[in-house]
Design a protein around this motif. Structure first.
Motif, short mmCIF file in Angstrom:
data_model
loop_
_atom_site.label_atom_id
_atom_site.label_comp_id
_atom_site.label_asym_id
_atom_site.label_seq_id
_atom_site.Cartn_x
_atom_site.Cartn_y
_atom_site.Cartn_z
N ARG A 1 0.83 -1.21 0.00
CA ARG A 1 0.00 0.00 0.00
C ARG A 1 0.86 1.26 0.00
O ARG A 1 0.55 2.23 -0.67
N HIS A 2 1.95 1.24 0.77
CA HIS A 2 2.85 2.39 0.84
C HIS A 2 3.50 2.67 -0.52
O HIS A 2 3.63 3.83 -0.93
N ARG A 3 3.92 1.63 -1.22
CA ARG A 3 4.61 1.81 -2.50
C ARG A 3 3.68 2.18 -3.64
O ARG A 3 4.12 2.81 -4.60
N LEU A 4 2.42 1.78 -3.54
CA LEU A 4 1.48 2.03 -4.65
C LEU A 4 0.86 3.43 -4.57
O LEU A 4 -0.36 3.60 -4.60
N ILE A 5 1.72 4.41 -4.49
CA ILE A 5 1.30 5.81 -4.52
C ILE A 5 2.14 6.52 -5.56
O ILE A 5 3.18 6.03 -5.99
N GLY A 6 1.71 7.67 -5.98
CA GLY A 6 2.48 8.48 -6.93
C GLY A 6 2.68 7.81 -8.27
O GLY A 6 1.82 7.11 -8.79
N GLY A 7 3.88 8.01 -8.83
CA GLY A 7 4.19 7.50 -10.16
C GLY A 7 4.17 5.99 -10.26
O GLY A 7 3.80 5.43 -11.30
N VAL A 8 4.55 5.31 -9.18
CA VAL A 8 4.53 3.84 -9.18
C VAL A 8 3.10 3.35 -9.35
O VAL A 8 2.84 2.39 -10.08
N ARG A 9 2.17 4.01 -8.69
CA ARG A 9 0.75 3.65 -8.80
C ARG A 9 0.30 3.72 -10.25
O ARG A 9 -0.34 2.81 -10.76
N GLU A 10 0.64 4.82 -10.91
CA GLU A 10 0.23 5.01 -12.30
C GLU A 10 0.81 3.94 -13.21
O GLU A 10 0.11 3.40 -14.07
N ILE A 11 2.08 3.61 -13.02
CA ILE A 11 2.72 2.58 -13.83
C ILE A 11 2.05 1.23 -13.59
O ILE A 11 1.75 0.49 -14.53
N ALA A 12 1.82 0.88 -12.32
CA ALA A 12 1.21 -0.40 -11.98
C ALA A 12 -0.19 -0.52 -12.57
O ALA A 12 -0.54 -1.53 -13.18
N LEU A 13 -1.01 0.52 -12.42
CA LEU A 13 -2.38 0.47 -12.95
C LEU A 13 -2.38 0.39 -14.47
O LEU A 13 -3.13 -0.40 -15.06
N ARG A 14 -1.55 1.19 -15.09
CA ARG A 14 -1.47 1.17 -16.56
C ARG A 14 -1.08 -0.23 -17.04
O ARG A 14 -1.65 -0.77 -17.99
N GLU A 15 -0.14 -0.87 -16.34
CA GLU A 15 0.31 -2.21 -16.72
C GLU A 15 -0.77 -3.26 -16.48
O GLU A 15 -0.96 -4.16 -17.30
N ILE A 16 -1.48 -3.18 -15.37
CA ILE A 16 -2.57 -4.12 -15.09
C ILE A 16 -3.60 -4.07 -16.22
O ILE A 16 -4.01 -5.10 -16.76
N PHE A 17 -4.03 -2.87 -16.59
CA PHE A 17 -5.07 -2.76 -17.61
C PHE A 17 -4.55 -3.03 -19.02
O PHE A 17 -5.28 -3.55 -19.86
#
Length: 157
Positions: A36-52
């Motif tokens: 949860r701590h890491r999935l904020i900011g730019g990392v969050r955007e990269i992770a979500l973009r990759e999931i979808f």
């Protein structure tokens, strides 16, 4: 390889190159708090973009026959307390990520990025996530009940 409890792998340039099996193992070894701590900011955007981006690859076409719906994924925790929305269309045994939001969704799924990552990697059951109030579903609940069977979750065995 990730150290148990650490999610530094999320910040790696290689994150988008991880296959589902390796990603699943890394998520399983990472504490909930750290994820949860890491999935904020730019990392969050990269992770979500990759999931979808990967969703069409993980559709099971045979199980998607007769399923025709726009699904809105509302991911909480965006900058300023907002919600990021991704929409996919599952129709004719195929999955497409939609770039516009003109079509009204038949199903709306709302969750946080850590729960979504745990679900798509097979580390959390979506039904349990609903019971824990970490995921909510609105709209056509009969169609929504089929969602978890439409996509490969976790490493292919």
């Amino acid at each position: 390889m990730a150290v148990r409890g650490s999610a530094r792998w999320l910040e790696s340039e290689d994150f988008t190159a991880l296959d589902l099996g390796e990603l699943s193992r890394l998520v399983a070894r990472t504490s909930e708090r750290e994820l949860r701590h890491r999935l904020i900011g730019g990392v969050r955007e990269i992770a979500l973009r990759e999931i979808f981006r990967r969703m069409p690859e993980y559709l099971r076409p045979a199980r998607a026959e007769g399923f025709d719906a726009v699904i809105s994924w509302q991911i909480t925790g965006a900058h300023g307390g907002g919600v990021d929305e991704y929409r996919i269309l599952v129709s004719d045994g195929a999955c497409h990520v939609l770039s516009d939001h003109r079509d009204p969704p038949a199903i709306s799924v709302r969750t946080d990025p850590a729960t979504l990552l745990r679900i798509v990697t097979g580390n959390e059951d979506p039904v349990l996530a609903v019971l824990k109030q970490r995921l909510s579903v609105r709209g056509d609940l009969a169609l929504a009940a089929r969602l978890s069977k439409l996509f490969v979750v976790g490493p292919k065995v």
